[in-house]
Design a protein around this motif. Sequence first.
Motif, PDB file in Angstrom:
ATOM      1  N   GLN A 176      -1.166   7.030   6.861  1.00  0.00           N
ATOM      2  CA  GLN A 176       0.233   8.313   7.534  1.00  0.00           C
ATOM      3  C   GLN A 176      -0.234   9.654   6.767  1.00  0.00           C
ATOM      4  O   GLN A 176       0.315  10.332   6.058  1.00  0.00           O
ATOM      5  CB  GLN A 176       1.254   7.861   6.596  1.00  0.00           C
ATOM      6  CG  GLN A 176       2.023   6.140   6.756  1.00  0.00           C
ATOM      7  CD  GLN A 176       3.290   6.249   5.950  1.00  0.00           C
ATOM      8  OE1 GLN A 176       4.099   6.416   6.269  1.00  0.00           O
ATOM      9  NE2 GLN A 176       3.327   4.881   5.583  1.00  0.00           N
TER      10      GLN A 176
ATOM     11  N   MET B  34     -12.130   4.907   4.371  1.00  0.00           N
ATOM     12  CA  MET B  34     -11.610   3.888   3.413  1.00  0.00           C
ATOM     13  C   MET B  34     -11.972   3.858   1.871  1.00  0.00           C
ATOM     14  O   MET B  34     -11.514   3.630   1.061  1.00  0.00           O
ATOM     15  CB  MET B  34     -11.181   2.667   3.923  1.00  0.00           C
ATOM     16  CG  MET B  34     -10.022   2.831   5.551  1.00  0.00           C
ATOM     17  SD  MET B  34      -9.001   3.561   5.191  1.00  0.00           S
ATOM     18  CE  MET B  34      -7.604   1.916   3.993  1.00  0.00           C
TER      19      MET B  34
ATOM     20  N   ARG C 250      -3.363   6.976  11.125  1.00  0.00           N
ATOM     21  CA  ARG C 250      -2.123   6.363  10.736  1.00  0.00           C
ATOM     22  C   ARG C 250      -1.734   4.884   9.505  1.00  0.00           C
ATOM     23  O   ARG C 250      -1.126   4.784   8.747  1.00  0.00           O
ATOM     24  CB  ARG C 250      -1.903   5.056  12.083  1.00  0.00           C
ATOM     25  CG  ARG C 250      -1.674   6.006  13.598  1.00  0.00           C
ATOM     26  CD  ARG C 250      -1.932   4.842  14.062  1.00  0.00           C
ATOM     27  NE  ARG C 250      -2.743   4.562  15.310  1.00  0.00           N
ATOM     28  CZ  ARG C 250      -3.733   4.313  15.765  1.00  0.00           C
ATOM     29  NH1 ARG C 250      -3.147   6.003  16.865  1.00  0.00           N
ATOM     30  NH2 ARG C 250      -4.743   3.766  15.897  1.00  0.00           N
ATOM     31  N   GLN C 251      -2.533   4.459   9.168  1.00  0.00           N
ATOM     32  CA  GLN C 251      -2.817   3.896   8.235  1.00  0.00           C
ATOM     33  C   GLN C 251      -2.455   3.964   6.573  1.00  0.00           C
ATOM     34  O   GLN C 251      -1.705   3.754   5.719  1.00  0.00           O
ATOM     35  CB  GLN C 251      -4.317   2.709   7.224  1.00  0.00           C
ATOM     36  CG  GLN C 251      -4.529   1.428   6.830  1.00  0.00           C
ATOM     37  CD  GLN C 251      -4.992   0.755   6.886  1.00  0.00           C
ATOM     38  OE1 GLN C 251      -6.010   0.993   7.746  1.00  0.00           O
ATOM     39  NE2 GLN C 251      -5.579   0.047   5.832  1.00  0.00           N
TER      40      GLN C 251
ATOM     41  N   TRP D 125      -6.963   5.665  13.301  1.00  0.00           N
ATOM     42  CA  TRP D 125      -6.829   4.116  12.811  1.00  0.00           C
ATOM     43  C   TRP D 125      -6.893   4.454  10.932  1.00  0.00           C
ATOM     44  O   TRP D 125      -5.532   3.956  10.905  1.00  0.00           O
ATOM     45  CB  TRP D 125      -7.782   2.954  12.807  1.00  0.00           C
ATOM     46  CG  TRP D 125      -8.632   3.002  14.134  1.00  0.00           C
ATOM     47  CD1 TRP D 125      -7.954   2.775  15.155  1.00  0.00           C
ATOM     48  CD2 TRP D 125      -9.932   1.520  14.040  1.00  0.00           C
ATOM     49  NE1 TRP D 125      -8.790   2.189  16.542  1.00  0.00           N
ATOM     50  CE2 TRP D 125      -9.927   1.716  15.592  1.00  0.00           C
ATOM     51  CE3 TRP D 125     -10.641   1.174  13.137  1.00  0.00           C
ATOM     52  CZ2 TRP D 125     -10.803   1.098  16.077  1.00  0.00           C
ATOM     53  CZ3 TRP D 125     -12.423   1.235  14.051  1.00  0.00           C
ATOM     54  CH2 TRP D 125     -11.802   0.657  15.169  1.00  0.00           C
ATOM     55  N   VAL D 126      -7.586   5.119  10.149  1.00  0.00           N
ATOM     56  CA  VAL D 126      -7.181   5.723   9.581  1.00  0.00           C
ATOM     57  C   VAL D 126      -6.036   6.472   8.993  1.00  0.00           C
ATOM     58  O   VAL D 126      -5.170   6.445   7.772  1.00  0.00           O
ATOM     59  CB  VAL D 126      -8.253   6.325   8.966  1.00  0.00           C
ATOM     60  CG1 VAL D 126      -8.377   6.613   7.186  1.00  0.00           C
ATOM     61  CG2 VAL D 126      -9.986   5.462   8.807  1.00  0.00           C
TER      62      VAL D 126
ATOM     63  N   TYR E 233     -15.449   3.901   9.755  1.00  0.00           N
ATOM     64  CA  TYR E 233     -13.847   3.235   9.437  1.00  0.00           C
ATOM     65  C   TYR E 233     -14.404   2.825   7.374  1.00  0.00           C
ATOM     66  O   TYR E 233     -12.950   3.442   6.568  1.00  0.00           O
ATOM     67  CB  TYR E 233     -13.380   2.443   9.567  1.00  0.00           C
ATOM     68  CG  TYR E 233     -11.997   1.217   9.671  1.00  0.00           C
ATOM     69  CD1 TYR E 233     -11.076   2.401   9.238  1.00  0.00           C
ATOM     70  CD2 TYR E 233     -12.443   0.754   8.400  1.00  0.00           C
ATOM     71  CE1 TYR E 233     -10.135   1.872   9.080  1.00  0.00           C
ATOM     72  CE2 TYR E 233     -10.439  -0.164   7.808  1.00  0.00           C
ATOM     73  CZ  TYR E 233     -10.143   0.856   8.552  1.00  0.00           C
ATOM     74  OH  TYR E 233      -8.771  -0.565   7.470  1.00  0.00           O
TER      75      TYR E 233
ATOM     76  N   ASP F 181       0.902  -1.619  -0.061  1.00  0.00           N
ATOM     77  CA  ASP F 181      -0.019   0.093   0.413  1.00  0.00           C
ATOM     78  C   ASP F 181       0.708   0.549  -0.093  1.00  0.00           C
ATOM     79  O   ASP F 181       1.515   1.840  -1.094  1.00  0.00           O
ATOM     80  CB  ASP F 181      -1.343   0.280   1.104  1.00  0.00           C
ATOM     81  CG  ASP F 181      -2.246  -1.113   0.678  1.00  0.00           C
ATOM     82  OD1 ASP F 181      -2.047  -1.506  -0.451  1.00  0.00           O
ATOM     83  OD2 ASP F 181      -2.491  -1.868   2.380  1.00  0.00           O
TER      84      ASP F 181
END
Length: 892
Positions: A739, A705, A736-737, A733-734, A701, A96
């Motif tokens: 960045q 996404m 961090r995923q 959560w999002v 979430y 990713d």
Amino acid sequence: MKITFRIQYRTVWGESLCVLLSQNHIQHTVEMTTRNGEEWTGKAEFDFHPSEPICYRYAVSRQGTLVRQEFGAIPHSFYPGNLQQQHYLVEDCWRDLPQDAYRYTSAFNNAYTPEQPSRLSDNTGRCITFRALCPGLSTHGQRLGLIGSCAALGSWEYCRPLRMKEVQPNVWHLTLDASSLEYPFEYKFVAIHEETGAVEKWETRPNRIFPLQPLQRGETYLPMETEVFFDDAPQRIAGCAIPVFSLRSEGSCGVGDFGDLKLLADWADETGQKAIQILPINDTTMSGTWTDSYPYNSISIYAFHPMYIDLRQLPALKDKKAAEAFEKARIEVNTLPMMDYEKANKLKMDYLRKVYQMEGKKVLASEDFLNFFQHNEEWLQPYAAFCYLRDSYGTPDFNHWPKYSTYDADEIARLCTPGNKAYTKIAFYYYLQYQLHVQLLAVSTYARAKGILLKGDIPIGISRSSVEAWVEPHYFHLNGQAGAPPDAFSVNGQNWGFPTYNWEVMEKDNYRWWRRRFSKMAEYFTAYRIDHILGFFRIWEIPDHSVHGLLGQFSPSLPLSMDEIRSFGLNLDRDFMTQPFINDKVLEEVFGAQSEYVRQHFITPNGKGGYALLPEFDTQRKVEAYFNGKEDEDSLKLKEGLYSLISNVLFVTDHHDTEKLHPRIAVQNDSVFQQLNWKQQGAFNHLYNHYYYQRHNEFWYQEAMKKLPVLTQSTPMLVCGEDLGMVPECVPWVMRQLQILSLEIQRMPKQMYEDFGHPENYPFLSVCTIGTHDMSTFRGWWEEDPVLTERFYHQEMHHQGEIPVHAPGWLCKDIVFHHLKSPSLLCILAWQDWMSINEQLRNPDIEGERINIPAHPRHYWRWRMHLTLEQLLKEKELNQTIRELIEDSNRR
């Protein structure tokens, strides 16, 4: 050409993998097969263009529908080799975002020069292509190289590495003759000097080992792409935040402009700052009055505000008398302590119309303008027509235009043809936007040359009287109102009045509207702030009959059925839960001496011992209309009191399903909640906490996404999110995923039950600041709440004794340095907070330094620097102090 893809990816029952492959915008899908649900292989044969890259991503499908795909900005890629190479064996792993994705953004990479990949002679029968991702080398005058244990790889001699080609930004390829290598061999990636080719840095990991790879003639083997890391300390930088309109120079015209932004870049460079953050700069011209000063209510998401044109970069007026009159007026408006929006804009627009008469035809016929028009026609023509019609009809509300109220592209194209009598007036707006483009592009280039990150601002909302609402209404719910739930800034919530987005429609074209918007930003900025990133998870949607934000509900959301409400132990009558609770005690508490007047004019007995609002006053908009123009104290008190009665409900009805309900936000502060017994209050609070903090986490979430990976990876800009307010658990959560940098403010801690955040504990992927444009400056905050300030002084700063009434320079300097030392990637401080460290230079008017007060919906945005940028550049002591603070905090 044959391609064999191999990848390890563990799927669940019912899922399969495929490869989404493209070249020159031609798309192919390669289905993959597996024996064990973990090792996948896909084979395909295509005819490809020999000089163009083949790009691809892996995706997961379920029952023929894509449910997930790699979302990083950098796809996998390779280039076709020589004529013999007819079979490509590709090893991959799912990818990713790269680790430390910020290093790959344009904020930290701006020296890319495209290179053609190496292509071996047609006599070479077997090839190996090494692929690597490595950012930032070009910026430091380096290239990526390959060195190893065999002679073809330099035999580990530091002066003999092989030079790789940067075929795309931060993507490096090298193709070798497989027969020239001695198997097995060891190798490493290295950073080499751009000119000498000597090794300057080695990979910080054990040697890589390449096993024997038997290849047939005509085959090319591509081992997995790898991310290359060198032992470099993370680059943490400091910067300044200030609206462009707040800038002041000796030559500006009552408002900051793009020329002043260049001077600000000079000051940033002088002080060691590497970032400049601004507020939105889009055109907000609606009425021509000071109410247009609100920068988040633009008439176009693309067009810039004409007030930001630097007149010094345009020709001088030929009429000497007019030029002298203008200069006198310019000096007068430029010396005002605050921006006079109306005077400054009228003066600048008068000048611009005169210059347009002088050089307009010549500019509009120039090759540079024609190129600009060709690349921007899709938004520029409707915008210019909109401005012309707004001026002609005296309103930006296209619903009230006698003609063209419904957008028709063909009609507008005819209106904008050069032969039309309206063309000269329409083309004036072409001219303005062209000048703004040229000037901001020059600022962007100037800042990049100095290594300065230029950070823009993307508002979450659009105006319902805007070009976009006129041209593309299908993308919006124009009968909705976006806002924010109650917070420390506004106890009644915020009603921004913007329409909400029709995400279902936007999803159908893969969010093209947003991608175009981000792409336009990327022409000028290397980083951006997403205003209210929570809106991409859910938006606070307020019914159109409300003025305050208390009766809103999150959209999308999962409302509660009556059975679900009862399951929490709350067995109440539906009317009691959804109708305003009004009795005599409530009236006395809210209205006092005006209670009887309210009984006689606004309410009626409901037959249950209480009251109901009369139909003509049962919504806040009806009450607002009744009190329109009544500004006396009694009327204002009555109006606000009636607003509070209307929102005094336990639940609000869902906008889409009237059978379902939402607990009213912050209702625990209202009298209807006090009517519940202790058991009912406990049941309601249990339901309330479940609904707002647990029920939607997975749902929101998934909503985020769908959108944010597509949008944040559509440009190379660094992404920062304003994640303040009522933040669901899924937001970190999002972020961090993906960045996305979070926003960290000490007086708005992310941890519940803490009075203050701790800068030393902030995450690296964050923007650290003392305050935003919606908050008071540090000096202003220091004097707002003495009890809180004392706790901060003693418990956070660990000082003893009495606290100073006014924040002294030494204390402000400590605060600035404490923030600079934080682990945050970016520490961007308001210009006012930088100035606070110097007691001689800072503005004595503390309250006058505040930019916005969110609780005031009609706030006048007019603050300007009290010093000129020319003066600031001469303040050697201040500038040296700032530079030392930045250097001592190891920011660079």
